[in-house]
Write a protein that holds these residues in place. Structure first.
Motif, short mmCIF file in Angstrom:
data_model
loop_
_atom_site.label_atom_id
_atom_site.label_comp_id
_atom_site.label_asym_id
_atom_site.label_seq_id
_atom_site.Cartn_x
_atom_site.Cartn_y
_atom_site.Cartn_z
N ILE A 1 0.84 -1.20 0.00
CA ILE A 1 0.00 0.00 0.00
C ILE A 1 0.87 1.25 0.00
O ILE A 1 0.61 2.21 -0.73
N GLY A 2 1.93 1.24 0.79
CA GLY A 2 2.84 2.38 0.84
C GLY A 2 3.51 2.65 -0.50
O GLY A 2 3.66 3.82 -0.91
N ILE A 3 3.92 1.60 -1.20
CA ILE A 3 4.54 1.74 -2.51
C ILE A 3 3.58 2.43 -3.48
O ILE A 3 3.95 3.35 -4.20
N ILE A 4 2.34 1.97 -3.47
CA ILE A 4 1.34 2.50 -4.41
C ILE A 4 1.01 3.95 -4.05
O ILE A 4 0.94 4.81 -4.94
N LYS A 5 0.83 4.24 -2.78
CA LYS A 5 0.55 5.62 -2.36
C LYS A 5 1.72 6.55 -2.70
O LYS A 5 1.52 7.66 -3.17
N GLU A 6 2.93 6.08 -2.44
CA GLU A 6 4.11 6.89 -2.73
C GLU A 6 4.21 7.20 -4.22
O GLU A 6 4.63 8.28 -4.62
N HIS A 7 3.78 6.25 -5.04
CA HIS A 7 3.78 6.46 -6.48
C HIS A 7 2.75 7.52 -6.89
O HIS A 7 2.92 8.17 -7.92
N GLY A 8 1.68 7.64 -6.09
CA GLY A 8 0.69 8.67 -6.38
C GLY A 8 -0.67 8.17 -6.79
O GLY A 8 -1.57 8.97 -7.09
N ASN A 9 -0.88 6.86 -6.78
CA ASN A 9 -2.20 6.32 -7.09
C ASN A 9 -3.05 6.32 -5.83
O ASN A 9 -2.54 6.12 -4.73
N GLN A 10 -4.34 6.51 -6.03
CA GLN A 10 -5.28 6.48 -4.91
C GLN A 10 -5.47 5.04 -4.45
O GLN A 10 -5.61 4.13 -5.28
N VAL A 11 -5.48 4.81 -3.13
CA VAL A 11 -5.63 3.48 -2.56
C VAL A 11 -6.84 3.48 -1.63
O VAL A 11 -6.97 4.37 -0.78
N LYS A 12 -7.69 2.47 -1.78
CA LYS A 12 -8.83 2.31 -0.89
C LYS A 12 -8.88 0.86 -0.42
O LYS A 12 -8.66 -0.06 -1.20
N VAL A 13 -9.16 0.67 0.86
CA VAL A 13 -9.31 -0.68 1.42
C VAL A 13 -10.79 -1.03 1.36
O VAL A 13 -11.65 -0.25 1.80
N MET A 14 -11.09 -2.19 0.79
CA MET A 14 -12.47 -2.65 0.64
C MET A 14 -12.84 -3.59 1.77
O MET A 14 -12.04 -4.46 2.14
#
Length: 162
Positions: A147-160
């Motif tokens: 999750i941290g990698i994806i957020k750091e890249h700049g994509n929006q992350v949501k937990v379902m």
């Protein structure tokens, strides 16, 4: 990023990971034929777009779970959804069918894909199995690191919710 670049990235960031190289697999049935560690961390990925090709979604859930797209639409207020084409998959995530993975988001230069991850991966073992942008290997990561990698890249992350 290709497979080797993903490995290099994880090593440079000092992110714990475990890797197994294997024959190419294109679906969950083929993956089940390989003796992989940590079966509880196995994930499947759906790369979707809305009917206007304006919004893209990568949904990652436990491999044995079904995704109810109507419920997903209602819960996330999206337009009608369908799977992306092979050409969209290649253009946006740099991937081929059978190699869809959250790590492909590192190739999303426009950061237009929203990432949805099943809360299961945060509750159970805390690890997740994904491809390293190539379906000839599986990489296990700690879910918060992914999750941290994806957020750091700049994509929006949501937990379902499961």
């Amino acid at each position: 990023m290709d497979k080797q670049e993903v490995y290099r990235y994880l090593n440079e960031k000092n992110i714990w990971h475990e890797t197994v190289e294997h024959k190419a697999v294109y679906n969950m049935a083929e993956t089940a034929e390989i003796n992989l560690p940590h079966p509880e961390a196995s994930a499947k990925n759906l790369f979707l777009r809305d009917d206007k090709k304006q919004n893209y979604y990568l949904i990652t859930v436990k491999s044995d779970r079904r995704v109810d797209l109507k419920k997903f639409r209602r819960n996330n207020d999206t337009r009608r959804l369908s799977f992306t084409s092979e050409s969209e998959l290649k253009a946006i995530l740099g991937l081929i069918p059978g190699a869809v993975t959250p790590l492909g988001l590192l190739n999303d230069e426009e950061r237009k894909v929203q990432f949805f991850i099943d809360e299961y991966f945060l509750q159970q073992s805390g690890i997740i199995a994904v491809h390293p942008n190539d379906n000839t290997a599986t990489v296990w990561l700690k879910t918060p690191d992914l999750i941290g990698i994806i957020k750091e890249h700049g994509n929006q992350v949501k937990v379902m919710k499961s």
